[in-house]
Design a protein around this motif. Structure first.
Motif, PDB file in Angstrom:
ATOM      1  N   ILE A   8       0.853  -1.202   0.044  1.00 35.82           N
ATOM      2  CA  ILE A   8      -0.049  -0.061   0.025  1.00 35.82           C
ATOM      3  C   ILE A   8       0.842   1.232   0.058  1.00 35.82           C
ATOM      4  O   ILE A   8       0.616   2.051  -0.620  1.00 35.82           O
ATOM      5  N   ASN A   9       1.979   1.273   0.747  1.00 30.20           N
ATOM      6  CA  ASN A   9       2.770   2.382   0.847  1.00 30.20           C
ATOM      7  C   ASN A   9       4.056   1.938   0.032  1.00 30.20           C
ATOM      8  O   ASN A   9       5.113   1.681   0.436  1.00 30.20           O
ATOM      9  N   VAL A  10       3.967   2.352  -1.258  1.00 28.62           N
ATOM     10  CA  VAL A  10       4.897   1.713  -2.440  1.00 28.62           C
ATOM     11  C   VAL A  10       6.306   2.427  -1.939  1.00 28.62           C
ATOM     12  O   VAL A  10       7.305   1.798  -1.989  1.00 28.62           O
ATOM     13  N   PRO A  11       6.336   3.724  -1.549  1.00 30.10           N
ATOM     14  CA  PRO A  11       7.737   4.159  -1.167  1.00 30.10           C
ATOM     15  C   PRO A  11       8.426   3.513  -0.324  1.00 30.10           C
ATOM     16  O   PRO A  11       9.598   3.286  -0.197  1.00 30.10           O
ATOM     17  N   LEU A  12       7.623   3.036   0.811  1.00 29.37           N
ATOM     18  CA  LEU A  12       8.382   2.231   1.867  1.00 29.37           C
ATOM     19  C   LEU A  12       8.416   0.893   1.553  1.00 29.37           C
ATOM     20  O   LEU A  12       9.337   0.023   1.854  1.00 29.37           O
ATOM     21  N   GLU A  13       7.309   0.064   1.019  1.00 27.20           N
ATOM     22  CA  GLU A  13       7.253  -1.436   0.992  1.00 27.20           C
ATOM     23  C   GLU A  13       7.939  -1.815  -0.397  1.00 27.20           C
ATOM     24  O   GLU A  13       8.088  -3.043  -0.446  1.00 27.20           O
ATOM     25  N   GLY A  14       7.676  -1.005  -1.248  1.00 26.68           N
ATOM     26  CA  GLY A  14       8.279  -1.144  -2.960  1.00 26.68           C
ATOM     27  C   GLY A  14       9.505  -1.998  -3.060  1.00 26.68           C
ATOM     28  O   GLY A  14       9.613  -3.222  -3.659  1.00 26.68           O
ATOM     29  N   PRO A  15      10.444  -1.733  -2.182  1.00 26.35           N
ATOM     30  CA  PRO A  15      11.682  -2.349  -2.320  1.00 26.35           C
ATOM     31  C   PRO A  15      11.777  -3.903  -1.928  1.00 26.35           C
ATOM     32  O   PRO A  15      12.269  -4.868  -2.322  1.00 26.35           O
TER      33      PRO A  15
END
Length: 168
Positions: free
Chosen positions: A120-127
């Motif tokens: 949901i929080n791609v900047p934080l969870e994307g990696p």
């Protein structure tokens, strides 16, 4: 009531269902969700028939260890990005744990993974999602190398700062 006895009766019912289905449809499998009352392996028999696919409601390697040898086929619910994972709720996922879990799925011959939820929080969870997907495709890749690759592609000159941020 005898809850343990009721749990065991559920396992016996599922085992007998696998046996009956194998007689009428030998090519078919039965997916058994190891969740709630069936989260622990049966105690009155050692293993399910080969047409049983046990879907563990956990991606933790310890869940597989409890079931190893009880069935020949496995799948898993993966709760990396959902309310069921407190780290996901605050945008923190351990990139290294996730890479190891992905390798474990491959090493243990998992037939299917169900990712419950999505980042949901791609900047934080994307990696973490990127590393998980890439390791599932090629288990020889390392989280460090993939984080370097991702940060180089996404952040250019800011890659070192972002890599340090994601490593916590």
């Amino acid at each position: 009531q005898d809850r343990e006895g009721a749990k065991e009766l559920m396992h016996i019912l599922m085992r007998d269902t696998c046996r009956a289905l194998h007689k009428s449809h030998p090519e078919a499998n039965v997916m058994i969700v190891a969740y709630g009352p069936t989260s622990k392996p049966p105690v009155t028999f050692k293993s399910y028939p080969d047409n049983a696919l046990i879907q563990l409601a956990s991606s933790d390697p310890a869940a597989y260890e409890k079931w190893e040898g009880v069935a020949t086929q496995f799948a898993a619910y993966v709760y990396y990005w959902t309310f069921a994972n407190s780290r996901a709720m605050i945008g923190v996922s351990n990139l290294y744990d996730m890479a190891e879990h992905a390798r474990g799925f491959i090493e243990n011959g998992y037939k299917m993974l169900y990712f419950c939820g999505a980042p949901i929080n791609v900047p934080l969870e994307g990696p973490a999602a990127y590393i998980t997907g890439r390791v599932l495709k090629d288990p020889e890749l390392t989280a460090d190398d993939l984080l370097e690759e991702l940060c180089s592609k996404m952040f250019g000159p800011a890659k070192d700062a972002m890599k340090a941020f994601y490593q916590g």
